[in-house]
Scaffold this motif. Structure first.
Motif, PDB file in Angstrom:
ATOM      1  N   LYS A   1      -3.890   1.881 -15.120  1.00 52.91           N
ATOM      2  CA  LYS A   1      -2.590   1.483 -14.473  1.00 52.91           C
ATOM      3  C   LYS A   1      -2.533   1.004 -13.179  1.00 52.91           C
ATOM      4  N   MET A   2      -3.860   1.258 -12.201  1.00 43.22           N
ATOM      5  CA  MET A   2      -3.876   0.827 -11.002  1.00 43.22           C
ATOM      6  C   MET A   2      -3.453  -0.653 -10.818  1.00 43.22           C
TER       7      MET A   2
ATOM      8  N   PHE B   1       2.996  -4.895  -9.875  1.00 44.23           N
ATOM      9  CA  PHE B   1       4.100  -4.806  -9.885  1.00 44.23           C
ATOM     10  C   PHE B   1       4.624  -4.848  -8.533  1.00 44.23           C
ATOM     11  N   ALA B   2       3.946  -4.245  -7.547  1.00 44.08           N
ATOM     12  CA  ALA B   2       4.342  -3.910  -6.151  1.00 44.08           C
ATOM     13  C   ALA B   2       4.209  -5.299  -5.404  1.00 44.08           C
ATOM     14  N   TYR B   3       3.422  -6.193  -5.847  1.00 47.40           N
ATOM     15  CA  TYR B   3       3.390  -7.449  -5.288  1.00 47.40           C
ATOM     16  C   TYR B   3       4.335  -8.354  -5.491  1.00 47.40           C
ATOM     17  N   ARG B   4       4.839  -8.330  -7.037  1.00 45.97           N
ATOM     18  CA  ARG B   4       5.904  -9.053  -7.478  1.00 45.97           C
ATOM     19  C   ARG B   4       7.294  -8.652  -7.167  1.00 45.97           C
ATOM     20  N   HIS B   5       7.315  -7.350  -6.656  1.00 44.65           N
ATOM     21  CA  HIS B   5       8.640  -6.792  -6.203  1.00 44.65           C
ATOM     22  C   HIS B   5       8.919  -7.280  -4.644  1.00 44.65           C
ATOM     23  N   CYS B   6       7.702  -7.623  -3.927  1.00 43.78           N
ATOM     24  CA  CYS B   6       7.686  -8.470  -2.723  1.00 43.78           C
ATOM     25  C   CYS B   6       8.349  -9.799  -2.847  1.00 43.78           C
TER      26      CYS B   6
ATOM     27  N   MET C   1       0.944  -1.231  -0.008  1.00 46.02           N
ATOM     28  CA  MET C   1       0.058   0.095   0.038  1.00 46.02           C
ATOM     29  C   MET C   1       0.760   1.303  -0.142  1.00 46.02           C
ATOM     30  N   GLY C   2       2.006   1.056   0.617  1.00 48.26           N
ATOM     31  CA  GLY C   2       2.854   2.345   0.820  1.00 48.26           C
ATOM     32  C   GLY C   2       3.403   2.427  -0.840  1.00 48.26           C
ATOM     33  N   MET C   3       3.868   1.501  -1.399  1.00 48.26           N
ATOM     34  CA  MET C   3       4.479   1.473  -2.774  1.00 48.26           C
ATOM     35  C   MET C   3       3.226   2.265  -3.832  1.00 48.26           C
ATOM     36  N   LEU C   4       2.079   1.499  -3.393  1.00 46.73           N
ATOM     37  CA  LEU C   4       1.184   2.196  -4.248  1.00 46.73           C
ATOM     38  C   LEU C   4       0.992   3.586  -4.137  1.00 46.73           C
ATOM     39  N   ILE C   5       0.778   4.132  -2.885  1.00 47.22           N
ATOM     40  CA  ILE C   5       0.477   5.494  -2.650  1.00 47.22           C
ATOM     41  C   ILE C   5       1.633   6.409  -3.209  1.00 47.22           C
ATOM     42  N   SER C   6       2.750   5.922  -3.059  1.00 47.59           N
ATOM     43  CA  SER C   6       4.100   6.780  -3.518  1.00 47.59           C
ATOM     44  C   SER C   6       3.802   6.809  -5.149  1.00 47.59           C
ATOM     45  N   THR C   7       3.668   5.386  -5.698  1.00 46.50           N
ATOM     46  CA  THR C   7       3.890   5.312  -7.222  1.00 46.50           C
ATOM     47  C   THR C   7       2.732   6.090  -7.644  1.00 46.50           C
ATOM     48  N   ILE C   8       1.379   6.066  -7.290  1.00 45.06           N
ATOM     49  CA  ILE C   8       0.444   6.777  -7.944  1.00 45.06           C
ATOM     50  C   ILE C   8       0.831   8.441  -7.884  1.00 45.06           C
ATOM     51  N   ALA C   9       1.487   9.005  -6.689  1.00 46.35           N
ATOM     52  CA  ALA C   9       1.752  10.223  -6.670  1.00 46.35           C
ATOM     53  C   ALA C   9       2.913  10.391  -7.733  1.00 46.35           C
ATOM     54  N   ALA C  10       3.787   9.386  -8.076  1.00 47.26           N
ATOM     55  CA  ALA C  10       4.832   9.763  -8.779  1.00 47.26           C
ATOM     56  C   ALA C  10       4.471   9.918 -10.358  1.00 47.26           C
ATOM     57  N   LEU C  11       3.180   9.212 -10.535  1.00 45.97           N
ATOM     58  CA  LEU C  11       2.574   9.296 -12.043  1.00 45.97           C
ATOM     59  C   LEU C  11       2.300  10.797 -12.310  1.00 45.97           C
ATOM     60  N   SER C  12       2.044  11.560 -11.404  1.00 42.00           N
ATOM     61  CA  SER C  12       1.780  12.867 -11.717  1.00 42.00           C
ATOM     62  C   SER C  12       2.983  13.745 -12.336  1.00 42.00           C
ATOM     63  N   THR C  13       4.159  12.930 -12.026  1.00 43.59           N
ATOM     64  CA  THR C  13       5.566  13.642 -12.737  1.00 43.59           C
ATOM     65  C   THR C  13       5.500  13.156 -14.091  1.00 43.59           C
ATOM     66  N   PHE C  14       5.016  12.077 -14.488  1.00 41.68           N
ATOM     67  CA  PHE C  14       5.085  11.564 -15.696  1.00 41.68           C
ATOM     68  C   PHE C  14       4.132  12.019 -16.619  1.00 41.68           C
ATOM     69  N   TYR C  15       2.922  12.663 -16.080  1.00 37.27           N
ATOM     70  CA  TYR C  15       1.899  13.246 -17.041  1.00 37.27           C
ATOM     71  C   TYR C  15       1.421  14.789 -16.459  1.00 37.27           C
ATOM     72  N   PRO C  16       2.504  15.500 -16.906  1.00 34.03           N
ATOM     73  CA  PRO C  16       2.323  16.604 -16.547  1.00 34.03           C
ATOM     74  C   PRO C  16       0.962  17.651 -17.265  1.00 34.03           C
TER      75      PRO C  16
END
Ligand code: ACO
Length: 446
Positions: free
Chosen positions: A188-189, A195-200, A152-167
């Motif tokens: 993308k959700m 991906f977060a799950y597979r990373h773990c 969930m921490g990975m999801l929260i930060s990655t969604i926030a990071a998406l804003s930097t990819f789509y100005p």
């Protein structure tokens, strides 16, 4: 109307023909009377500001911690009658949608207000399917997390990071931009979550498969190993689809309120969705499904349920997955989830924790403590058992809530943006702190 409230203004019946859509308030401090307009059974607290003792007073406000009796918006998306246990999206009952619809179709309904025609559904499915890929840099970003990072921490930060990819997402008043970000977020959700799950697990990421359904592709990205093409089990695929329908929206809950509140500053939808996801993470909200499973494991056996319930009644613990701010009756989603649980057990084997859950429910529904407080199982009471049987670790449970809730969040955000009555969210406070005092130098403080 609450009779204790009406007592101060008199509780005699209004004579026929004298009905006015107003509320008369007598301020017993001054003896003055005020007439406040009533619309849709609500008053506007701003109308209370005229109520003053002295001309220089700020005026009366309403005080409502946790918004227990305050509507923060008008909405046409989701209807709940908590006393009767009713939930409807855009007028359609949750029972009928769970039986006849799919998650993508329900998401379309929630976002657009109407069920799609077959042409509209085809186009919608095409767009959300063709926005499932994520930028390769996001993989590097995910790789930076510890192997035991909470998804969930990975999801929260990655969604926030998406804003930097789509100005372009900052262009929030442009309908085309909003549409594009909607496709991206809903598409993308599942990819970010998988991906977060597979990373773990330390397993390679699995790319989306456009030939599969929304939920089938999600299962593919989670569980595919060496198969050339992953074939999801149809019962599990449909079970996930139904659970996604049940979680798609729930009007002004904590995370939707976060979405609207943060979005009201006109930030991009990725940042607002990250905030909503963070709100969902808490154990009193979407994190409850994870907390329920941990609780059932802690209880350990049916024989231990009475002792656990006793500690709940003593105020030492909460019975997680029980109680709801709005439902004072059986959560209609919990009934459907219970049925789905048995369908999944038929495929995956019976989850032994179900017996502990059933015993908790049996005792709680008979016990005066729970009955008098009108505490019933909520949606999260049984979902964890299904997710566990499907092979998900408990840390993934809130993530499985966040994916479908994204459609509700975007619908709530869009409704807020287009509502001319809405402004930046900014509640008032009742200040109870010190009056002005003089600064005390450090060497004078005791
Ligand atoms: N176990 C034991 N007692 C409870 C529970 C519970 N799960 N829930 C509420 N109560 C008690 C409260 O202690 C309170 O008792 P009191 O009157 O003696 O003080 C009374 O019932 C009323 O509860 P409130 O706290 O006023 O209810 P509120 O509307 O503020 O809280 C909430 C709702 C947060 C859902 C609460 O019921 C709870 O914490 N439940 C457990 C967590 C949970 O399952 N959350 C998921 C909710 S669904 C969702 O978000 C998807």
């Amino acid at each position: 109307m609450n009779p204790t409230k009406s007592a101060s203004v008199g509780n005699s019946e209004t004579p026929a023909g004298a009905r006015r859509d107003t509320l008369s308030i007598v301020d017993n401090r001054t003896g003055r009377q005020y007439e406040i307009p009533v619309k849709n059974d609500t008053i506007r607290p701003i109308d209370l500001r005229q109520i003053k003792v002295h001309e220089s007073d700020f005026g009366m406000m309403s005080y409502d911690p946790a918004f227990a009796n305050t509507a923060s918006c008008a909405s046409k998306i989701t209807y709940i009658d908590g006393d009767k246990g009713i939930l409807r999206y855009r007028g359609y009952s949750i029972e009928e949608l769970a039986e006849k619809s799919s998650y993508p179709e329900t998401a379309y309904l929630i976002l657009h207000g109407e069920l799609p025609t077959s042409e509209q559904l085809k186009e919608w499915n095409y767009h959300i399917t063709h926005h499932t890929f994520i930028h390769e840099s996001i993989k590097k970003f995910l790789d930076g997390f510890h192997y035991d990072a909470h998804p969930m921490g990975m999801l929260i930060s990655t969604i926030a990071a998406l804003s930097t990819f789509y100005p372009d997402a900052k262009d929030i008043f442009n309908p085309d931009s909003r549409r594009k970000q909607t496709y991206r977020l809903i598409g993308k959700m599942p990819t970010v979550a998988a991906f977060a799950y597979r990373h773990c697990l330390g397993m390679p990421f699995v790319y989306p498969d456009n030939d599969l359904s929304y939920c089938g592709n999600f299962l593919n990205m989670l569980f595919r190993t060496t198969e050339l093409q992953y074939r999801p089990n149809p019962t599990l695929e449909r079970a996930l689809d139904v659970l996604f329908i049940l979680h798609a929206d729930h009007e002004q809950n904590c995370s939707s309120t976060a979405m609207r509140g943060v979005g009201s500053s006109h930030v991009d939808p990725y940042s607002a969705t990250a905030a909503a996801t963070a709100a969902l993470y808490g154990p009193l909200h979407g994190g409850a499904n994870e907390a329920v499973l941990r609780m059932l494991v802690e209880i350990g056996s049916v024989n231990n349920v009475p002792a656990y319930v006793k500690s709940v009644k003593a105020g030492e613990k909460l019975l997680m997955g029980f109680g709801h701010r709005v439902y004072k009756n059986y959560d209609p989603r919990a009934k459907i989830v219970k049925r789905v649980a048995y369908e999944v057990f038929d495929v995956m084997g019976r989850n032994p924790l179900i017996d502990i859950a059933l015993e908790c429910e049996r005792i709680a529904l008979e016990d005066e403590y729970f009955v008098s407080r009108r505490l019933y199982p909520n949606v999260d009471f049984y979902t964890g058992l299904i997710y566990q049987s499907m092979g998900f670790p408990v840390t993934m449970f809130p993530v499985l809530f966040a994916i479908p809730r994204t459609s509700g969040w975007i619908a709530q955000w869009q409704e807020m943006l287009l509502d001319h009555e809405q402004k930046i969210s900014r509640p008032r406070q009742v200040y109870l702190g010190y009056d002005l005092r003089s600064y005390v130098p450090l060497d004078h403080r005791s």
